[in-house]
Design a protein around this motif. Structure first.
Motif, PDB file in Angstrom:
ATOM      1  N   ARG A 144     -17.930   3.484  14.596  1.00 13.37           N
ATOM      2  CA  ARG A 144     -16.969   2.377  14.588  1.00 13.37           C
ATOM      3  C   ARG A 144     -16.870   1.673  15.936  1.00 13.37           C
ATOM      4  N   LYS A 145     -17.108   2.406  17.009  1.00 17.78           N
ATOM      5  CA  LYS A 145     -17.022   1.840  18.351  1.00 17.78           C
ATOM      6  C   LYS A 145     -18.411   1.807  18.985  1.00 17.78           C
ATOM      7  N   PRO A 146     -18.731   0.786  19.775  1.00 16.62           N
ATOM      8  CA  PRO A 146     -20.082   0.676  20.329  1.00 16.62           C
ATOM      9  C   PRO A 146     -20.289   1.561  21.558  1.00 16.62           C
ATOM     10  N   LEU A 147     -21.537   1.747  21.888  1.00 16.69           N
ATOM     11  CA  LEU A 147     -21.921   2.341  23.165  1.00 16.69           C
ATOM     12  C   LEU A 147     -21.961   1.227  24.200  1.00 16.69           C
ATOM     13  N   ALA A 148     -21.319   1.433  25.344  1.00 16.74           N
ATOM     14  CA  ALA A 148     -21.225   0.393  26.373  1.00 16.74           C
ATOM     15  C   ALA A 148     -22.038   0.798  27.593  1.00 16.74           C
ATOM     16  N   LEU A 149     -22.871  -0.127  28.077  1.00 10.19           N
ATOM     17  CA  LEU A 149     -23.710   0.103  29.254  1.00 10.19           C
ATOM     18  C   LEU A 149     -23.218  -0.741  30.413  1.00 10.19           C
ATOM     19  N   ASP A 150     -23.229  -0.133  31.591  1.00 17.28           N
ATOM     20  CA  ASP A 150     -22.830  -0.869  32.790  1.00 17.28           C
ATOM     21  C   ASP A 150     -23.277  -0.084  34.012  1.00 17.28           C
ATOM     22  N   SER A 151     -23.318  -0.749  35.150  1.00 14.06           N
ATOM     23  CA  SER A 151     -23.720  -0.098  36.403  1.00 14.06           C
ATOM     24  C   SER A 151     -22.717  -0.438  37.486  1.00 14.06           C
ATOM     25  N   THR A 152     -22.703   0.390  38.525  1.00 12.98           N
ATOM     26  CA  THR A 152     -21.829   0.171  39.668  1.00 12.98           C
ATOM     27  C   THR A 152     -22.502   0.732  40.899  1.00 12.98           C
ATOM     28  N   CYS A 153     -22.069   0.276  42.056  1.00 10.89           N
ATOM     29  CA  CYS A 153     -22.624   0.739  43.332  1.00 10.89           C
ATOM     30  C   CYS A 153     -21.565   1.525  44.090  1.00 10.89           C
ATOM     31  N   PHE A 154     -22.008   2.529  44.810  1.00 13.08           N
ATOM     32  CA  PHE A 154     -21.146   3.330  45.667  1.00 13.08           C
ATOM     33  C   PHE A 154     -21.429   2.992  47.128  1.00 13.08           C
ATOM     34  N   GLY A 191     -28.875  -7.009  54.293  1.00 13.02           N
ATOM     35  CA  GLY A 191     -30.016  -6.854  53.401  1.00 13.02           C
ATOM     36  C   GLY A 191     -30.501  -5.417  53.344  1.00 13.02           C
ATOM     37  N   ARG A 192     -30.547  -4.744  54.509  1.00 14.73           N
ATOM     38  CA  ARG A 192     -30.937  -3.334  54.522  1.00 14.73           C
ATOM     39  C   ARG A 192     -29.923  -2.486  53.786  1.00 14.73           C
ATOM     40  N   ARG A 193     -28.647  -2.817  53.925  1.00 15.17           N
ATOM     41  CA  ARG A 193     -27.607  -2.042  53.257  1.00 15.17           C
ATOM     42  C   ARG A 193     -27.703  -2.188  51.741  1.00 15.17           C
ATOM     43  N   VAL A 194     -27.998  -3.391  51.262  1.00 15.76           N
ATOM     44  CA  VAL A 194     -28.119  -3.608  49.821  1.00 15.76           C
ATOM     45  C   VAL A 194     -29.331  -2.881  49.263  1.00 15.76           C
ATOM     46  N   SER A 195     -30.440  -2.880  50.012  1.00  9.44           N
ATOM     47  CA  SER A 195     -31.657  -2.233  49.523  1.00  9.44           C
ATOM     48  C   SER A 195     -31.526  -0.720  49.452  1.00  9.44           C
ATOM     49  N   SER A 196     -30.599  -0.138  50.195  1.00  8.61           N
ATOM     50  CA  SER A 196     -30.396   1.317  50.167  1.00  8.61           C
ATOM     51  C   SER A 196     -29.069   1.705  49.537  1.00  8.61           C
ATOM     52  N   PRO A 245     -26.517   3.070  46.975  1.00  6.05           N
ATOM     53  CA  PRO A 245     -26.599   3.968  45.807  1.00  6.05           C
ATOM     54  C   PRO A 245     -26.034   3.281  44.565  1.00  6.05           C
ATOM     55  N   LYS A 246     -26.787   3.352  43.471  1.00  2.79           N
ATOM     56  CA  LYS A 246     -26.396   2.666  42.244  1.00  2.79           C
ATOM     57  C   LYS A 246     -26.398   3.637  41.079  1.00  2.79           C
ATOM     58  N   LEU A 247     -25.334   3.582  40.290  1.00  4.34           N
ATOM     59  CA  LEU A 247     -25.172   4.446  39.125  1.00  4.34           C
ATOM     60  C   LEU A 247     -25.046   3.590  37.871  1.00  4.34           C
ATOM     61  N   ALA A 248     -25.914   3.815  36.901  1.00  4.96           N
ATOM     62  CA  ALA A 248     -25.848   3.139  35.602  1.00  4.96           C
ATOM     63  C   ALA A 248     -25.492   4.180  34.548  1.00  4.96           C
ATOM     64  N   VAL A 249     -24.560   3.846  33.660  1.00  7.98           N
ATOM     65  CA  VAL A 249     -24.074   4.809  32.680  1.00  7.98           C
ATOM     66  C   VAL A 249     -24.016   4.179  31.294  1.00  7.98           C
ATOM     67  N   ALA A 268     -24.965   9.200  29.041  1.00 13.34           N
ATOM     68  CA  ALA A 268     -26.225   9.153  29.786  1.00 13.34           C
ATOM     69  C   ALA A 268     -25.970   8.477  31.122  1.00 13.34           C
ATOM     70  N   ALA A 269     -26.748   8.859  32.106  1.00 11.24           N
ATOM     71  CA  ALA A 269     -26.597   8.298  33.445  1.00 11.24           C
ATOM     72  C   ALA A 269     -27.961   8.188  34.105  1.00 11.24           C
ATOM     73  N   LYS A 270     -28.102   7.167  34.931  1.00 10.51           N
ATOM     74  CA  LYS A 270     -29.331   6.970  35.704  1.00 10.51           C
ATOM     75  C   LYS A 270     -28.948   6.531  37.106  1.00 10.51           C
ATOM     76  N   VAL A 271     -29.534   7.162  38.094  1.00  6.03           N
ATOM     77  CA  VAL A 271     -29.187   6.880  39.484  1.00  6.03           C
ATOM     78  C   VAL A 271     -30.426   6.415  40.237  1.00  6.03           C
ATOM     79  N   ARG A 272     -30.210   5.520  41.183  1.00  8.49           N
ATOM     80  CA  ARG A 272     -31.287   5.039  42.058  1.00  8.49           C
ATOM     81  C   ARG A 272     -30.657   4.369  43.264  1.00  8.49           C
ATOM     82  N   LEU A 273     -31.507   3.956  44.191  1.00  3.47           N
ATOM     83  CA  LEU A 273     -31.064   3.254  45.390  1.00  3.47           C
ATOM     84  C   LEU A 273     -31.539   1.814  45.319  1.00  3.47           C
ATOM     85  N   GLY A 274     -30.677   0.887  45.692  1.00  3.73           N
ATOM     86  CA  GLY A 274     -31.036  -0.518  45.676  1.00  3.73           C
ATOM     87  C   GLY A 274     -30.338  -1.254  44.550  1.00  3.73           C
ATOM     88  N   ASN A 275     -29.789  -2.421  44.876  1.00  2.00           N
ATOM     89  CA  ASN A 275     -29.034  -3.198  43.897  1.00  2.00           C
ATOM     90  C   ASN A 275     -29.954  -4.185  43.182  1.00  2.00           C
TER      91      ASN A 275
END
Length: 333
Positions: free
Chosen positions: A115-125, A170-175, A177-181, A192-199
């Motif tokens: 009845r309710k959807p799965l929602a995807l989104d990402s955020t940076c730390f 620019g260096r700060r954005v490229s490094s 930490p980004k979390l997508a859930v 589910a979760a996926k982590v990487r560096l860089g926006n």
């Protein structure tokens, strides 16, 4: 859905979860003073409070009742906790824990993905704590070409400092930490979760997030913002998994023409007449989950190396789900 406020309940819930996934010891040559499940519970407590390893050690030392609940006679050393995080928070073991958490949420009847959807989104730390006022002043001074906050005099070449600030940004954005859930919008559980560096673009994360969630629970509808817009993502969801995808066709230059892809054109027409407004509004629940993680555990990471930063983000995802399950157990009692 609310998270538990009781650190003791979260500690015990983490221990029970890890006991089903982790072996007792990493090696038969280990000292066998602590099991991996006990150490994982201590790491969850660290994330729950947002503490350093040394403060976590002292907190456990001052809480003999919590140690007794885990079957411990003494608190683990901070170096032991640091080494344990590298052993426990591997991708394979984190995914196994997410599998068990999804089963627990499903048994409680909380996912309601039919009845309710799965929602995807990402955020940076943040890589480390930075004052919001300091960041704002840096942006203001960079725009004016002035000196950084706290400097007594302006530089001889105002534009030079502004250029250095832009390069540092620019260096700060490229490094960063980004979390997508992928979040079950009915209960804010992270499936589910996926982590990487860089926006960078969110679109490449769509496959892993949806596939893992689809394997763990019966996903019928998935919603995501325009960052995940891609004809390939629509085909993956609709043709390969039989999941209805709702993503606004917002990638590319602004134009009055309809997109050329079949599903992106379909999305553009439906969003124009607001046909998916009710379902797409549930995407905000993923942002709520991000807000819960950051408000409860902090928005700045303590780890310094890229690999440890990724592990810390995964630990925060597990801690968020554990706190939700612990709160559920409180309600049942």
């Amino acid at each position: 859905m609310e998270t538990s406020r009781s650190p003791r309940r979260v500690l015990l819930a983490a221990y029970r979860l890890a006991a089903h996934v982790l072996p007792d010891h990493a090696s038969r040559f280990a000292r066998h003073d602590f099991t991996l499940a006990q150490l994982f519970a201590c790491l969850v407590l660290r994330a729950f409070y947002g503490l350093s390893y040394r403060r976590t050690e002292q907190l456990l030392h001052d809480s003999p009742r919590w140690l007794a609940d885990l079957g411990l006679s003494c608190a683990p050393d901070h170096n032991t906790l640091w080494r344990a995080s590298g052993l426990v928070l591997t991708t394979r073991r984190v995914n196994r824990m997410l599998d068990l958490q999804a089963v627990a949420f499903a048994r409680a009847g909380l996912l309601r993905l039919s009845r309710k959807p799965l929602a995807l989104d990402s955020t940076c730390f943040e890589r480390r704590h930075r004052s919001g006022h300091y960041d704002r002043r840096c942006r203001q001074m960079s725009a004016k070409g002035g000196a950084p906050p706290g400097d007594a005099k302006r530089p001889a070449n105002p534009g030079k400092w502004g250029a250095s600030v832009n390069a540092a940004r620019g260096r700060r954005v490229s490094s960063m930490p980004k979390l997508a859930v992928a979040v079950a919008s009915a209960c804010h559980a992270i499936l589910a979760a996926k982590v990487r560096l860089g926006n960078g673009s969110d679109a490449p994360d769509f496959h892993d997030l949806l596939y893992r969630s689809w394997k763990r629970a019966g996903v019928k509808v998935v919603v995501a913002d325009a960052g995940y817009d891609s004809e390939a993502n629509h085909r993956l969801a609709r043709h390969d998994m039989g999941v209805r995808s709702i993503i606004p066709a917002g990638i590319g230059r602004p134009t009055t023409k309809l997109p050329t892809g079949r599903w992106r054109r379909h999305m553009s027409k439906r969003f124009t007449r607001k046909a998916d407004q009710k379902q797409y509004a549930q995407r905000a629940q993923s942002e709520t989950s991000h807000s819960m993680v950051k408000r409860n555990q902090g928005s700045a990471l303590r780890a310094r190396t890229p690999e440890r930063q990724k592990q810390e983000m995964l630990l925060r995802v597990l801690t968020h789900n554990i706190a939700l399950l612990a709160n559920l157990q409180e309600d049942e009692e």
